[in-house]
Design a protein around this motif. Structure first.
Motif: not given
Length: 536
Positions: A383, A404, A408-409, A413-415
């Protein structure tokens, strides 16, 4: 108004009124003649001379009498806005040719007197100031001097009463009394005319003569003080000025001369417009011995002019003295260029400092976008971000719908969110430590509810700080969602606050992606602890 009258009156009256309007002329005002101001004692006769006749080439009284010009006198007593005509019917006022007599003058007669010459086509006027003062003793020196004399030592000098010819009239009787005041070698003589009959009245005048006694010893030859025999003028190419100072010993009623020559030619003989020299100016006067300065201006001075001969000379009836000005060029120092270069450098440094101070965050993000490397290929983390927050509705809404979504968007990032990504049946402590260990960053949302002991948010914070302090690669970022009173902070939060930077969420102001909140977030997400402490 004239047009309205013309509409109702006969034509010949209209023509007459129109001629009156056209004949109205402007009077040329020469102002106040400062040299002609008069100061007299109260009770004595004052006579004012019309300054318009000071230049015979312009006006003379005899020509005025033969022409259509009329001489009129007005008075401005400083208590009225408009000047008033002189009433010559008063027994104290008399007009004689270009003079106006006041016999005797009193304090009420003080003011500005204006003489005017005019006819139907022209008009000119000028003012003369009259000041009436009270006399303080026989040797009152406040009256203006009528004569200045310079008398050499051990010489004979006959003093005459100034302006005696002007004041006396044919077949009139008068007597003169003299008074003397002396201080060191500066003397002042006062002459007083009394029992003087003018216009049938007995008048009294007081005139003063100032004189200076000067020594008459030595050779009396002028001495050139500057340039001296061993003096060198340092000049710059362009427009230098050469100064010549001369000591002129006193010579009674004799004119002395100072001049410059170039290549043994006077400036008149040279006839070169590049060279000019105004008349000499008086620098000092020491009992008749004068020090004067005459300056030579040279335009477009070039290196060829260094080979020319510049001499300053002074002459009187006793002799002549000449001194040469030796010239050399001043070493060229690019002061202007250096000053401009230094100024531009300082301005650029100041501008860069201001730009960095204001846009340092944008500059660092731009640099990393160009030269940074993707850390996903350098470690085995699963992550990018683990978000720690208090489990309440308001804070959970902020984390899930705002924080978030942007991470992410927008950031890609991978949260990891524990409540979303953990599997049922596991142990909370073990799963929390495992998720934190598999993340590259720990984002801690700080609020009053997140620092309560026994909560999962505090456990996540402790796990992140432990991993970071034991040499792990985990980076911790603090986001203040709501203010927390310092006294209510737990020990772990105080330790984290001292080591890490706190990014504050400011509601609607921080919501746009262009706000500094998200720029700080992007910067802190990529910064190690040591670099973070030094930079911010």
């Amino acid at each position: 108004m004239a047009l309205f009258i013309c509409a109702v009156l006969p034509c010949f009256l209209c023509v007459f009124l129109w001629c009156l309007c056209v004949s109205e002329i402007q009077c040329h005002d020469w102002g106040v003649w400062s040299k002609g101001s008069v100061r007299v004692y109260d009770g004595e006769v004052a006579y004012l001379y019309c300054p318009l006749f000071s230049h015979p080439t312009l006006y003379s009284y005899s020509q005025t009498q033969n022409s259509s010009l009329s001489l009129l006198w007005y008075r401005h007593p400083h208590t009225h806005e408009l000047e008033q005509p002189i009433n010559l019917k008063l027994h104290t006022l008399h007009k004689d040719r270009e003079y106006l007599w006041i016999q005797p003058a009193s304090a009420q007669d003080a003011g500005l007197y204006i003489c005017m010459l005019r006819n139907i086509s022209s008009c000119v006027k000028i003012g003369v100031e009259l000041e009436v003062i009270q006399k303080d003793g026989e040797c009152d020196r406040r009256a203006q001097p009528h004569l200045n004399l310079t008398i050499p030592f051990q010489s004979d000098q006959t003093l005459t009463c100034p302006n005696l010819n002007t004041l006396t009239l044919p077949n009139s009787t008068h007597s003169v009394s003299w008074y003397h005041f002396i201080s060191h070698i500066l003397g002042e003589f006062f002459s007083e005319l009394e029992s003087f009959h003018i216009f049938g009245l007995i008048s009294r005048f007081t005139h003063s003569s100032f004189f200076t006694v000067v020594p008459d010893v030595g050779s009396k030859v002028p001495i050139v003080l500057n340039p001296a025999s061993d003096q060198i003028y340092t000049v710059t190419l362009g427009e230098p000025t050469l100064s010549c100072r001369v000591l002129l010993p006193h010579l009674y009623e004799e004119k002395q001369y100072i001049w410059w020559t170039v290549d043994n030619k006077t400036l008149e003989q040279l006839a070169d417009p590049r060279f000019s020299s105004p008349e000499a100016k008086l620098v000092s006067n020491d009992y008749g011995d004068e020090r004067k300065e005459r300056v030579l201006y040279v335009m477009d001075f070039s290196a060829d002019d260094l080979q020319r001969e510049f001499n300053c000379s002074a002459r009187n009836s006793r002799g002549i003295n000449t001194s040469r000005a030796v010239l050399k060029t001043e070493p060229y120092v690019p002061t202007l260029e250096l000053g401009c270069g230094l100024g531009v450098t300082l301005a650029l440094m100041l501008m860069m400092f201001v730009i960095y101070h204001v846009f340092w965050l944008e500059l660092l993000l731009l640099y990393r976008s160009w030269f940074g490397s993707d850390e996903r290929y350098t470690d085995d983390k699963q992550y990018d971000v683990y978000i720690s927050y208090a489990r309440n509705s308001e804070e959970e809404e902020f984390v899930l719908s705002t924080l978030r979504r942007v991470l992410e968007t927008e950031f890609g990032y991978s949260v990891c969110i524990f409540d979303r990504d953990s599997l049922p049946g596991g142990t909370i402590t073990d799963d929390t430590l495992r998720f934190v260990g598999q993340s590259r960053r720990l984002v801690v949302v700080v609020s009053p509810c997140s620092a309560v002991r026994g909560t999962q948010a505090l456990l996540e914070l402790q796990a992140g700080l432990t991993s970071m302090l034991h040499g792990g690669s985990l980076r911790v970022v603090l986001i203040q969602f709501k203010p927390v009173q310092r006294k209510s902070w737990v020990k772990e939060l105080r330790r984290a606050r001292l080591a890490l930077t706190l990014v504050r969420w400011q509601g609607e102001k921080s919501a746009p992606l262009s706000s500094r909140f998200w720029k700080h977030q992007a910067y802190l997400d990529q910064e190690s602890l040591t670099t973070l402490k030094d930079s911010v």
